[in-house]
Write a protein that holds these residues in place. Structure first.
Motif, PDB file in Angstrom:
ATOM      1  N   GLU A 151      -6.052  -6.693 -14.667  1.00 55.83           N
ATOM      2  CA  GLU A 151      -6.853  -6.507 -13.444  1.00 55.83           C
ATOM      3  C   GLU A 151      -6.054  -5.714 -12.404  1.00 55.83           C
ATOM      4  OE1 GLU A 151     -10.082  -7.122 -12.867  1.00 55.83           O
ATOM      5  OE2 GLU A 151     -10.140  -7.669 -14.988  1.00 55.83           O
ATOM      6  N   ARG A 152      -4.768  -6.048 -12.257  1.00 57.31           N
ATOM      7  CA  ARG A 152      -3.908  -5.310 -11.321  1.00 57.31           C
ATOM      8  C   ARG A 152      -3.831  -3.848 -11.734  1.00 57.31           C
ATOM      9  NH1 ARG A 152       1.395  -3.447 -11.129  1.00 57.31           N
ATOM     10  NH2 ARG A 152       1.804  -4.270 -13.193  1.00 57.31           N
ATOM     11  N   ASN A 153      -3.682  -3.612 -13.030  1.00 56.40           N
ATOM     12  CA  ASN A 153      -3.599  -2.237 -13.529  1.00 56.40           C
ATOM     13  C   ASN A 153      -4.886  -1.471 -13.267  1.00 56.40           C
ATOM     14  OD1 ASN A 153      -0.971  -2.425 -14.482  1.00 56.40           O
ATOM     15  ND2 ASN A 153      -1.606  -3.144 -16.482  1.00 56.40           N
ATOM     16  N   ALA A 204      -7.547   2.747 -10.354  1.00 54.85           N
ATOM     17  CA  ALA A 204      -8.775   3.093  -9.643  1.00 54.85           C
ATOM     18  C   ALA A 204      -8.444   3.912  -8.403  1.00 54.85           C
ATOM     19  CB  ALA A 204      -9.556   1.841  -9.274  1.00 54.85           C
ATOM     20  N   GLU A 205      -7.272   3.645  -7.819  1.00 55.52           N
ATOM     21  CA  GLU A 205      -6.830   4.425  -6.658  1.00 55.52           C
ATOM     22  C   GLU A 205      -6.614   5.888  -7.020  1.00 55.52           C
ATOM     23  OE1 GLU A 205      -3.352   2.354  -5.291  1.00 55.52           O
ATOM     24  OE2 GLU A 205      -4.487   0.532  -4.834  1.00 55.52           O
ATOM     25  N   LEU A 206      -6.399   6.161  -8.315  1.00 55.25           N
ATOM     26  CA  LEU A 206      -6.245   7.541  -8.792  1.00 55.25           C
ATOM     27  C   LEU A 206      -7.591   8.131  -9.228  1.00 55.25           C
ATOM     28  CD1 LEU A 206      -3.051   7.058 -11.024  1.00 55.25           C
ATOM     29  CD2 LEU A 206      -3.157   8.034  -8.716  1.00 55.25           C
ATOM     30  N   ASP A 215      -1.153  15.587 -16.747  1.00 53.39           N
ATOM     31  CA  ASP A 215      -0.511  15.152 -15.496  1.00 53.39           C
ATOM     32  C   ASP A 215      -1.064  13.802 -15.048  1.00 53.39           C
ATOM     33  OD1 ASP A 215       0.952  17.509 -15.474  1.00 53.39           O
ATOM     34  OD2 ASP A 215      -0.315  18.486 -13.969  1.00 53.39           O
ATOM     35  N   LEU A 216      -2.389  13.658 -15.096  1.00 54.05           N
ATOM     36  CA  LEU A 216      -3.010  12.385 -14.704  1.00 54.05           C
ATOM     37  C   LEU A 216      -2.549  11.266 -15.627  1.00 54.05           C
ATOM     38  CD1 LEU A 216      -4.978  10.708 -12.995  1.00 54.05           C
ATOM     39  CD2 LEU A 216      -6.774  11.351 -14.639  1.00 54.05           C
ATOM     40  N   ARG A 217      -2.502  11.532 -16.913  1.00 51.35           N
ATOM     41  CA  ARG A 217      -2.058  10.525 -17.883  1.00 51.35           C
ATOM     42  C   ARG A 217      -0.638  10.066 -17.552  1.00 51.35           C
ATOM     43  NH1 ARG A 217       0.463   9.766 -22.890  1.00 51.35           N
ATOM     44  NH2 ARG A 217      -0.715   8.448 -24.328  1.00 51.35           N
ATOM     45  N   LEU A 248       0.421   6.330 -16.544  1.00 52.95           N
ATOM     46  CA  LEU A 248       1.449   5.587 -17.278  1.00 52.95           C
ATOM     47  C   LEU A 248       2.537   5.071 -16.340  1.00 52.95           C
ATOM     48  CD1 LEU A 248       1.820   7.631 -20.579  1.00 52.95           C
ATOM     49  CD2 LEU A 248       1.034   5.267 -20.332  1.00 52.95           C
ATOM     50  N   ARG A 249       2.912   5.876 -15.353  1.00 49.34           N
ATOM     51  CA  ARG A 249       3.912   5.395 -14.376  1.00 49.34           C
ATOM     52  C   ARG A 249       3.383   4.165 -13.646  1.00 49.34           C
ATOM     53  NH1 ARG A 249       4.856  10.912 -13.670  1.00 49.34           N
ATOM     54  NH2 ARG A 249       3.550  11.029 -11.821  1.00 49.34           N
ATOM     55  N   GLN A 250       2.106   4.184 -13.271  1.00 52.28           N
ATOM     56  CA  GLN A 250       1.491   3.030 -12.598  1.00 52.28           C
ATOM     57  C   GLN A 250       1.484   1.811 -13.524  1.00 52.28           C
ATOM     58  OE1 GLN A 250       1.100   3.161  -9.355  1.00 52.28           O
ATOM     59  NE2 GLN A 250      -1.078   3.476  -9.014  1.00 52.28           N
TER      60      GLN A 250
END
Length: 147
Positions: free
Chosen positions: A29-31, A36-38, A108-110, A114-116
């Motif tokens: 859920e946190r992920n 979603a912010e992206l 780039d988005l991926r 992944l960093r998030q």
């Protein structure tokens, strides 16, 4: 050698799995909130994690991989294509088949996603170094052989 009680072992495994499962659900859920912010939806997230940079996947293979029907794949790919994250291309050996490839923007988005997703949860900060080392050792043993 330690005597093992199968009934006790089963209860202990169940207790551990329930705790891990609840933890993973909360982190999932946190992920979802963080990506979603992206501007990434849950369907987008699944697609971005399954598409390998530099490798095209046929639409049918995506439906099988994502365990959904072809119309769902079309909807997700349409959405990602609209945002410039993927491109549909002809299959290299069968022009009747369309493959989906991450665009540079999608790669780039991926990478940002992944960093998030790989940011450690706050709960790990509450563990001692000794506990973290034990957890690392045990989690390595749980890792699937093909993963």
């Amino acid at each position: 050698m330690e005597q093992r009680d199968p009934e006790q072992d089963g209860g202990l495994r169940s207790e551990i799995w329930e705790a891990l499962y609840d933890f993973f659900l909360a982190e999932h859920e946190r992920n979802l909130e963080s990506v979603a912010e992206l501007g990434v939806s849950p369907g987008d997230l699944k697609a971005l994690m399954r598409l390998v940079p530099g490798q095209g996947e046929p639409m049918r293979a995506l439906a099988d991989m994502w365990r959904c029907d072809a119309s769902t794949v079309t909807w997700i790919v349409d959405r990602l294509e609209k945002h410039g994250y993927v491109e549909r291309q002809a299959h290299p050996t069968d022009r009747r088949v369309k493959v989906v490839v991450l665009s540079g923007h999608g790669e780039d988005l991926r990478a940002r996603v992944l960093r998030q997703l790989h940011r450690p949860p706050a709960a790990l900060s509450e563990l001692s170094q000794a506990d973290l080392r034990v957890l690392r050792r045990l989690s390595a043993r749980l890792k699937p052989e093909d993963g």
